[in-house]
Design a protein around this motif. Structure first.
Motif, PDB file in Angstrom:
ATOM      1  N   GLN A   1     -21.137  32.462  -1.339  1.00 40.47           N
ATOM      2  CA  GLN A   1     -20.350  31.458  -0.623  1.00 40.47           C
ATOM      3  C   GLN A   1     -18.978  32.013  -0.240  1.00 40.47           C
ATOM      4  O   GLN A   1     -18.441  31.687   0.825  1.00 40.47           O
ATOM      5  CB  GLN A   1     -20.203  30.209  -1.496  1.00 40.47           C
ATOM      6  CG  GLN A   1     -21.519  29.486  -1.727  1.00 40.47           C
ATOM      7  CD  GLN A   1     -21.416  28.376  -2.741  1.00 40.47           C
ATOM      8  OE1 GLN A   1     -20.752  27.356  -2.510  1.00 40.47           O
ATOM      9  NE2 GLN A   1     -22.080  28.536  -3.884  1.00 40.47           N
TER      10      GLN A   1
ATOM     11  N   GLY B   1     -24.034  31.339   5.376  1.00 41.67           N
ATOM     12  CA  GLY B   1     -23.438  31.382   6.704  1.00 41.67           C
ATOM     13  C   GLY B   1     -24.266  32.124   7.732  1.00 41.67           C
ATOM     14  O   GLY B   1     -23.735  32.577   8.750  1.00 41.67           O
TER      15      GLY B   1
ATOM     16  N   ARG C   1     -19.541  34.099   2.743  1.00 41.05           N
ATOM     17  CA  ARG C   1     -19.649  33.219   3.912  1.00 41.05           C
ATOM     18  C   ARG C   1     -18.278  32.823   4.441  1.00 41.05           C
ATOM     19  O   ARG C   1     -18.040  32.837   5.656  1.00 41.05           O
ATOM     20  CB  ARG C   1     -20.437  31.973   3.519  1.00 41.05           C
ATOM     21  CG  ARG C   1     -20.480  30.867   4.567  1.00 41.05           C
ATOM     22  CD  ARG C   1     -20.807  29.537   3.917  1.00 41.05           C
ATOM     23  NE  ARG C   1     -19.761  29.144   2.982  1.00 41.05           N
ATOM     24  CZ  ARG C   1     -19.883  28.150   2.090  1.00 41.05           C
ATOM     25  NH1 ARG C   1     -21.013  27.474   2.002  1.00 41.05           N
ATOM     26  NH2 ARG C   1     -18.879  27.863   1.288  1.00 41.05           N
ATOM     27  N   ASP C   2     -17.357  32.500   3.537  1.00 40.24           N
ATOM     28  CA  ASP C   2     -16.048  31.987   3.941  1.00 40.24           C
ATOM     29  C   ASP C   2     -15.095  33.084   4.407  1.00 40.24           C
ATOM     30  O   ASP C   2     -14.331  32.877   5.362  1.00 40.24           O
ATOM     31  CB  ASP C   2     -15.415  31.207   2.781  1.00 40.24           C
ATOM     32  CG  ASP C   2     -16.200  29.968   2.404  1.00 40.24           C
ATOM     33  OD1 ASP C   2     -16.933  29.446   3.280  1.00 40.24           O
ATOM     34  OD2 ASP C   2     -16.110  29.529   1.245  1.00 40.24           O
ATOM     35  N   ASN C   3     -15.135  34.234   3.738  1.00 35.09           N
ATOM     36  CA  ASN C   3     -14.186  35.294   4.093  1.00 35.09           C
ATOM     37  C   ASN C   3     -14.765  36.657   3.711  1.00 35.09           C
ATOM     38  O   ASN C   3     -14.413  37.222   2.667  1.00 35.09           O
ATOM     39  CB  ASN C   3     -12.851  35.069   3.391  1.00 35.09           C
ATOM     40  CG  ASN C   3     -11.724  35.853   4.029  1.00 35.09           C
ATOM     41  OD1 ASN C   3     -11.928  36.956   4.530  1.00 35.09           O
ATOM     42  ND2 ASN C   3     -10.525  35.301   4.025  1.00 35.09           N
TER      43      ASN C   3
END
Length: 340
Positions: A208, A69, A211-213
């Motif tokens: 990952q 991200g 990146r998401d949270n």
């Protein structure tokens, strides 16, 4: 008559999908291995080899952006650090500046320095998000290019270094079209396999999730900052591999090779191909290099950036996840499956 669930002759949907994926990789590998046997020297080096090493540099950006991200404009800078270091540690047209080490020592040293530089960049950039990360990495890229242009004691200023040649193990000329293509293919295959493996590892899955949270990952005890810095270190290693091949391809390295324009081209390649799968950067690099080599036959060379810009807008508007995402949706639609 009933069939036992343990019958090895019965294929589940998951195993059938795995066999299909293995078959696709095998066919792609055979095609890449056979390509130079039917292509001319121009297509072997200018199209094939260049796609492979520029795709590897773009892959380093896809790894950061797609799985971490974080969008970086310093990937070509990391590649440039490796290219400059192979000139400083190895042999060049400036023996008074080059140390003249053997290739088996110069190559690891160049990769280590470039990876360390990427790690330091990550320690700065990972503390920011969004547009601030882009601006910091762009500033680092521009600053390093200007520093190389003005420094003559180490980087030989505007002229840079020339006469950079790949190693010649056992007398093999790796600058010849066929060996150089297979050298680029080996490095690209290793980089691709490494990214695929790491994304499925504990570290890759955690990255990952960061990146998401990132807030939730901090809450459960993960060190978000350390994961992001480690992602920069890995991206620096990938870019450094591409940087060595770039230096050997051109036979030289200079500040113009790592300026802001070429750095943005790496971003264009990654986005054109798609940031959701490691094959995307190579697809994007192929499209970019084909346009770069053949668009000038149709238009004024000074309008090349206009062609690239139009192609970029068309592809992104039609498919935000690039050409690979577009291909996946088209094949899913043909097979009657979900298009996402």
């Amino acid at each position: 008559m009933t069939i036992a669930l343990s019958d090895p002759t019965v294929r589940t949907p998951a195993s059938a999908a795995l066999h299909a994926k293995v078959a696709k990789y095998a066919l792609l590998g055979l095609a890449l291995l056979a390509y130079p046997l039917v292509a001319s020297d121009f297509f072997i080096v200018q199209i094939g080899a260049q796609t492979l090493f520029m795709g590897t540099i773009a892959l380093s950006l896809m790894w950061l952006g797609g799985y971490g991200g974080m969008v970086s404009l310093a990937q070509l800078t990391f590649a440039g650090v490796a290219a400059y270091m192979i000139a400083v540690f190895g042999v060049s047209n400036k023996p008074e500046l080059s140390l003249g080490w053997e290739w088996w020592a110069a190559i690891p040293a160049a990769l280590i320095v470039a990876t360390a530089f990427a790690t330091l960049t990550g320690m700065l950039a990972a503390r920011t998000e969004g547009i601030y990360t882009i601006m910091i990495t762009l500033a680092i890229a521009v600053a390093f290019s200007l520093f190389c242009r003005q420094n003559y004691a180490i980087f030989n200023g505007f002229a840079g270094f020339a006469s950079l040649r790949p190693p010649a193990p056992f007398g093999l000329d790796l600058r010849a079209p066929l060996p150089f293509y297979y050298l680029c293919l080996a490095f690209a295959a290793g980089a691709y396999a490494g990214v695929v493996y790491v994304t499925r590892s504990t570290f890759g899955l955690a990255l990952q999730a960061v990146r998401d949270n990132p807030r939730r990952m901090r809450a459960v005890g993960f060190n978000v900052y350390a994961h992001r810095v480690a992602a920069y270190a890995m991206s620096g290693l990938l870019a450094a591999i591409g940087g060595l091949l770039l230096a050997w391809f051109n036979g030289r390295i200079s500040p113009g090779s790592i300026a802001a324009g070429p750095s943005i081209n790496v971003l264009v390649m990654a986005v054109l191909g798609g940031m959701a799968h490691p094959v995307g950067p190579y697809v994007g690099a192929l499209v970019f290099i084909l346009l770069q080599n053949f668009a000038i036959d149709l238009i004024d060379p000074e309008r090349f950036n206009l062609v690239i810009g139009v192609a970029f807008l068309v592809i992104v508007l039609a498919s935000p996840d690039g050409l690979v995402g577009l291909w996946r949706r088209l094949t899913a639609r043909r097979s009657g499956g979900p298009s996402t």
